[in-house]
Design a protein around this motif. Structure first.
Motif, PDB file in Angstrom:
ATOM      1  N   THR A  26       0.796  -1.228   0.000  1.00 49.42           N
ATOM      2  CA  THR A  26       0.000   0.000   0.000  1.00 49.42           C
ATOM      3  C   THR A  26       0.831   1.283   0.000  1.00 49.42           C
ATOM      4  OG1 THR A  26      -0.176  -0.118   2.417  1.00 49.42           O
ATOM      5  CG2 THR A  26      -1.945  -1.130   1.152  1.00 49.42           C
ATOM      6  N   TYR A  73       1.516   3.102  -2.533  1.00 51.07           N
ATOM      7  CA  TYR A  73       1.075   3.965  -3.625  1.00 51.07           C
ATOM      8  C   TYR A  73       2.280   4.488  -4.417  1.00 51.07           C
ATOM      9  CZ  TYR A  73      -2.593   6.528  -6.058  1.00 51.07           C
ATOM     10  OH  TYR A  73      -3.497   6.967  -7.012  1.00 51.07           O
ATOM     11  N   LYS A 130      -3.969   4.082   0.335  1.00 51.41           N
ATOM     12  CA  LYS A 130      -4.873   4.209   1.491  1.00 51.41           C
ATOM     13  C   LYS A 130      -6.313   3.884   1.143  1.00 51.41           C
ATOM     14  CE  LYS A 130      -3.208   8.375   2.356  1.00 51.41           C
ATOM     15  NZ  LYS A 130      -2.940   9.689   2.985  1.00 51.41           N
ATOM     16  N   THR A 153      -0.858  -4.056   6.207  1.00 55.56           N
ATOM     17  CA  THR A 153      -0.416  -3.135   5.157  1.00 55.56           C
ATOM     18  C   THR A 153       1.106  -2.983   5.203  1.00 55.56           C
ATOM     19  OG1 THR A 153      -0.631  -1.138   6.522  1.00 55.56           O
ATOM     20  CG2 THR A 153      -2.597  -1.885   5.371  1.00 55.56           C
ATOM     21  N   VAL A 175       3.212   6.895   0.041  1.00 57.32           N
ATOM     22  CA  VAL A 175       2.505   6.773   1.325  1.00 57.32           C
ATOM     23  C   VAL A 175       3.456   6.127   2.324  1.00 57.32           C
ATOM     24  CG1 VAL A 175       0.594   5.675   2.563  1.00 57.32           C
ATOM     25  CG2 VAL A 175       0.226   6.579   0.256  1.00 57.32           C
ATOM     26  N   SER A 224       4.312   4.606   6.300  1.00 59.42           N
ATOM     27  CA  SER A 224       3.585   3.816   7.297  1.00 59.42           C
ATOM     28  C   SER A 224       2.947   4.709   8.356  1.00 59.42           C
ATOM     29  CB  SER A 224       4.521   2.795   7.953  1.00 59.42           C
ATOM     30  OG  SER A 224       5.605   3.431   8.582  1.00 59.42           O
ATOM     31  N   GLU A 245       1.745   7.703   7.809  1.00 61.25           N
ATOM     32  CA  GLU A 245       0.555   8.239   7.168  1.00 61.25           C
ATOM     33  C   GLU A 245      -0.562   7.201   7.123  1.00 61.25           C
ATOM     34  OE1 GLU A 245       2.687  11.479   4.147  1.00 61.25           O
ATOM     35  OE2 GLU A 245       2.272   9.433   3.470  1.00 61.25           O
ATOM     36  N   MET A 246      -0.187   5.939   6.903  1.00 55.68           N
ATOM     37  CA  MET A 246      -1.194   4.886   6.883  1.00 55.68           C
ATOM     38  C   MET A 246      -1.791   4.679   8.272  1.00 55.68           C
ATOM     39  SD  MET A 246      -2.923   2.776   5.090  1.00 55.68           S
ATOM     40  CE  MET A 246      -2.056   2.608   3.528  1.00 55.68           C
ATOM     41  N   PHE A 264      -4.250   7.367   8.800  1.00 55.65           N
ATOM     42  CA  PHE A 264      -5.451   7.130   7.998  1.00 55.65           C
ATOM     43  C   PHE A 264      -6.338   6.066   8.645  1.00 55.65           C
ATOM     44  CE2 PHE A 264      -7.606   4.651   4.672  1.00 55.65           C
ATOM     45  CZ  PHE A 264      -8.318   5.657   4.018  1.00 55.65           C
ATOM     46  N   VAL A 265      -5.725   4.996   9.104  1.00 53.10           N
ATOM     47  CA  VAL A 265      -6.475   3.912   9.749  1.00 53.10           C
ATOM     48  C   VAL A 265      -7.194   4.414  10.996  1.00 53.10           C
ATOM     49  CG1 VAL A 265      -6.207   1.734  11.022  1.00 53.10           C
ATOM     50  CG2 VAL A 265      -5.049   2.052   8.824  1.00 53.10           C
TER      51      VAL A 265
END
Length: 280
Positions: free
Chosen positions: A208, A210, A224, A241, A252, A254, A256-257, A260-261
């Motif tokens: 993920t 991107y 995301k 992810t 992206v 980790s 940022e992920m 987002f989560v």
């Protein structure tokens, strides 16, 4: 006698349940160490020290050297106990020169097609096997799934299509174990939908980061929004992810992920750190 039989049955049931556990260790990028049904697999080994390679040409941030980060453990420890290797495709961030040098040449290596098998055999590996449907290794069955390493528009460019090539996903199954689906380097397409509907995986591993080509807002792998979609499409699955932080063209991170989560209240989604072990 009846009490003894009942106790024996309960003990056997507990033993089966205790053994039916998948261990997923995130190494770096898409590299993972997976323990299932008494076998240990190394997936997409990208093992070189930080900064060993030039950035990928034609991608964003190509001036940065790969890998962008080091691994949290020495290679020697990562290779301990490996029974087989799975290479989803032979791009350098999934099968690098360092891995080709340090991995034992007699280890079974599972690949997506005859072309990749020929490449890896030419590098000195003696036991290279193409994954089909329910390809057996010890107690584990491996099934190849499809994908597309970029958009239709990208693949309309012959030069890009040749460079991107193919990249498989892999479903891992064993009796008494949860089903794990490594989605691989792909955008979301009908083949991903098919794999999710057909295999109904308990654990989904998604790449993920991107990753982007220079001058193109689209990506050659997921991001995301795809994690949010997976949460809807497979509401009961555990999602892992990865493929962030380590290569120049990932857009992206980790962190940022994780943000987002959290902001989207996505449950059962793990964004592991390097060498973190997840149990399912």
């Amino acid at each position: 006698m009846k009490l003894k039989s009942t106790f024996t049955l309960m003990a056997a049931t507990f033993a089966t349940t205790a053994n039916a556990e998948i261990s997923y260790q995130h190494i770096r990028n898409a590299t993972a160490k997976i323990e299932m049904a008494d076998s240990t697999f190394l997936v997409d080994p990208y093992l070189a020290p930080k900064g060993s390679y030039a950035g990928f040409e034609g991608t964003i941030h190509s001036q940065k050297r790969n890998p962008l980060i080091d691994m949290a453990e020495p290679v020697e420890k990562i290779l301990q106990g490996i029974d087989a290797v799975i290479v989803t495709h032979t791009h350098a961030d999934h099968w690098d020169e360092y891995a080709q040098k340090v991995l034992p040449k007699n280890l079974p290596v599972f690949v997506q097609n005859a072309g990749d098998a020929q490449i890896i055999r030419s590098q000195g590996f003696k036991d290279v096997r193409v994954v089909g449907k329910n390809t057996e290794f010890n107690k584990v069955k491996l099934s190849k799934t499809g994908g597309q390493h970029g958009t239709d528009q990208m693949y309309s460019n012959p030069q890009f299509a040749e460079l991107a090539g193919e990249a498989m996903g892999v479903v891992m199954q064993a009796n008494g174990e949860k089903t794990l689906y490594i989605v691989g380097d792909t955008i979301w397409n009908y083949e991903v939908d098919f794999a999710l509907n057909h295999y109904k995986p308990d654990v989904i591993v998604m790449n993920t980061g991107y990753a982007q080509m220079e001058g193109n807002p689209d990506s050659i792998i997921m991001g995301k929004a795809d994690v949010a979609k997976a949460r809807q499409v497979a509401p009961n699955a555990n999602i892992i992810t990865v493929h962030m932080d380590a290569v120049n063209h990932a857009s992206v991170t980790s962190d940022e992920m994780r943000k987002f989560v959290k902001e989207n209240n996505l449950t059962k989604v793990a964004v592991p750190k390097e060498s973190e072990i997840l149990k399912y």
